[in-house]
Design an enzyme around this catalytic site. Structure first.
Site, PDB file in Angstrom:
ATOM      1  N   ASN A   1      41.073  46.519  44.703  1.00 53.59           N
ATOM      2  CA  ASN A   1      41.773  47.638  45.143  1.00 53.59           C
ATOM      3  C   ASN A   1      42.993  47.900  44.619  1.00 53.59           C
ATOM      4  O   ASN A   1      43.922  47.978  45.323  1.00 53.59           O
ATOM      5  CB  ASN A   1      41.494  47.701  46.556  1.00 53.59           C
ATOM      6  CG  ASN A   1      42.435  46.792  47.177  1.00 53.59           C
ATOM      7  OD1 ASN A   1      42.730  45.649  46.855  1.00 53.59           O
ATOM      8  ND2 ASN A   1      42.943  46.925  48.434  1.00 53.59           N
TER       9      ASN A   1
ATOM     10  N   ASP B   1      41.456  52.117  56.045  1.00 55.42           N
ATOM     11  CA  ASP B   1      41.376  51.000  55.404  1.00 55.42           C
ATOM     12  C   ASP B   1      40.150  50.271  55.993  1.00 55.42           C
ATOM     13  O   ASP B   1      39.134  49.666  55.205  1.00 55.42           O
ATOM     14  CB  ASP B   1      42.465  49.976  55.566  1.00 55.42           C
ATOM     15  CG  ASP B   1      43.558  50.482  54.540  1.00 55.42           C
ATOM     16  OD1 ASP B   1      43.259  50.677  53.482  1.00 55.42           O
ATOM     17  OD2 ASP B   1      44.770  50.646  55.399  1.00 55.42           O
TER      18      ASP B   1
END
Length: 403
Positions: free
Chosen positions: A99, A171
Site C-alpha cells: 500500500n 482503512d
C-alpha cells in the site's frame, strides 16, 4: 491429548511492503490464519505507524494492534541490492501485498503485471487510495479523506456538526476486502492454477459500506439526517437516560417490538395503534414526539429496572459503555477472548483479542509484535546470504537489523 489441526494458511508465505493501517490489517489477518508474513520496512525507523503514539509500553497502539505474528526485515528498496533481496523473497512467496504511495510500487518494478511476469504463481495485492486507475489514481489518500468523499462524514454526527468515525473505517474496510480478496485468489490458484491479482481502494471499500444511505438518498430524495447516536431511518433506536444518569440504548425494528415496548415498558398499549407511530416510516416522521414519550418513561426508571423491562418485552437493549467498560466486558472475559502478546522493548505482555471468526479446533497463533528489522539477519541467512555478506549489506545501509 490430540494433536491440534494445522493452521489454515500454514505453508503460505506473504511478503508485504506495508505501512499505516490498511495493508497491515490485511496481512495480520492472514498471519492469524497461520501464514508466514514477512513485513518489509524502510531503514531508519520502519513503518511510520510505529511512531503514531507511545501508549503501549512505549509502542504505538495502532502498530501493536496490526502487526502481531509477523517477521520484520528492513531493506532499502531504492537500492539495487535491496530490490534484489526483495525479489529473492518474492521468488518463494505466495502473496505480495503493498500500500505504497501512488506510483511508488511501479517505480520499484512492483506493479502486478511485472510481478506476475517474473513470478507467475504469485498473488499480488495492491491497496490504493482512490483506485489504481482513474482520475484520482495519483492522489494520496488517508482514512478521513475517504470518509469525507464517500459522504460518511455528512451523515455522522449531530445536526450541528459532522463527526469523524471514531475508528479508521476506510482503512479497516480496505484491509478486510484485501484479506478476503487474497483468500479468494489463493483458492482460485489452488483450483485452477491461475493466480488472480487483487486490487482494493480505501474509497471503494468504504463506498460499499455506504450502500444503504446511498440507496436511501437516491430513491428517497433526501440523505439520511445527522441524528447523533440515534439511527437516522429507524425509531426508536438510540440512547435514553435512566434515573441514575446512565444511557441505555434500545432498538425497535418492527411493529411487533413496537407493540411490546408500548405494553410492557411504556405501560400504554394504545400507543401501539396510534397512527403517528403505526409503521417504521411513521415513527421516524414523528421521532420527536415518540422519543419524548420513551425518554420520559426511562427517566423514571433505574438502569437495571429499565433493562429488565426491555428484556421482558424482547427489545434489544444495552448500556452505552465507555472504552474502559468495554475492556472489562463480561462477555469477552467469560468467553475467554483475551490473550497476551509480546511487544518490543518490554517484558510486560499486552492483552489482545482473538480474531472474531472462530474456526473449529483452530486458534490464532497470537505471536509477538516485531521490532523494526528484528528478523533481518535470519531472513537474509534463509535466502542463502553468508554472515560476511549480511555484515556488508548492513554496513552499506542496504539492510538494517534490530540490535
Amino acid at each position: 491429548m490430540p494433536t491440534p489441526p494445522p493452521l489454515p494458511l500454514a505453508g503460505v508465505t506473504v511478503v508485504s511492503v506495508e505501512q499505516a493501517v490498511a495493508a497491515p490489517y490485511a496481512t495480520r489477518q492472514l498471519a492469524d490464519l497461520g501464514a508466514r508474513v514477512v513485513k518489509v520496512e524502510r531503514p531508519g525507523g520502519g513503518d511510520f505507524a510505529r511512531r503514531y503514539d507511545t501508549t503501549v509500553h512505549g509502542q504505538a497502539s495502532y502498530f501493536v494492534w496490526l502487526n502481531r505474528s509477523k517477521e520484520s526485515i528492513c531493506l532499502d528498496l531504492k537500492s539495487p541490492e535491496g530490490r534484489q533481496i526483495l525479489e529473492e523473497l518474492l521468488a518463494g512467496a505466495d502473496v505480495f501485498v503493498q500500500n505504497l504511495a501512488p506510483g511508488a510500487a511501479d517505480r520499484l518494478g512492483l506493479d502486478p503485471e511485472g510481478l506476475q511476469a517474473r513470478h507467475p504463481s504469485l498473488v499480488p495485492c495492491r491497496i490504493t487510495g482512490w483506485g489504481a486507475s482513474g482520475p484520482w489514481s495519483d492522489r494520496k489518500a488517508y482514512d478521513l479523506l475517504a470518509q469525507c468523499q464517500t459522504g460518511l462524514l455528512s451523515i455522522t454526527g449531530t445536526p450541528e456538526e459532522a463527526v469523524r468515525s471514531g475508528i479508521s473505517v476506510a482503512d479497516i474496510a480496505a484491509g478486510m476486502y484485501a484479506c478476503s480478496g487474497v483468500l479468494t485468489a489463493l483458492y482460485t490458484r489452488a483450483t485452477t492454477g491461475r493466480a488472480p491479482t487483487v486490487d482494493v481502494s480505501l474509497f471503494e471499500a468504504l463506498a460499499e459500506w455506504m450502500g444503504q444511505p446511498a440507496l436511501y438518498t437516491e430513491y428517497g430524495g433526501t440523505p439520511p439526517p445527522r441524528v447523533g447516536a440515534r439511527h437516522a431511518t429507524i425509531a426508536p433506536y438510540g440512547p435514553f437516560t435512566t434515573a441514575e444518569g446512565k444511557d441505555v440504548l434500545l432498538s425497535v425494528q418492527n411493529e411487533r417490538e413496537w407493540a411490546a415496548l408500548c405494553t410492557v415498558v411504556l405501560g400504554t398499549p394504545r400507543l401501539a395503534v396510534d397512527p403517528r407511530f403505526a409503521t417504521g416510516p411513521d415513527r421516524v416522521a414523528h421521532r420527536e414526539e415518540l422519543e419524548e414519550l420513551v425518554a420520559g418513561r426511562l427517566a423514571g426508571l433505574g438502569t437495571e429496572e429499565a433493562l429488565e423491562l426491555l428484556e421482558k418485552a424482547g427489545i434489544a437493549a444495552a448500556g452505552v459503555n465507555s472504552v474502559p467498560e468495554f475492556l472489562d466486558h463480561p462477555v469477552l472475559a467469560e468467553r475467554g477472548r483475551w490473550r497476551q502478546i509480546e511487544v518490543p522493548g518490554t517484558a510486560s505482555p499486552v492483552r489482545a483479542l482473538l480474531p472474531p471468526a472462530d474456526l473449529g479446533g483452530v486458534e490464532a497463533p497470537m505471536g509477538p509484535v516485531p521490532a523494526a528489522g528484528e528478523h533481518t539477519r535470519r531472513i537474509l541467512a534463509s535466502l542463502g546470504h553468508s554472515p560476511q555478506q549480511i555484515a556488508r549489506l548492513l554496513a552499506a545501509g542496504v539492510a538494517e537489523a534490530d540490535g
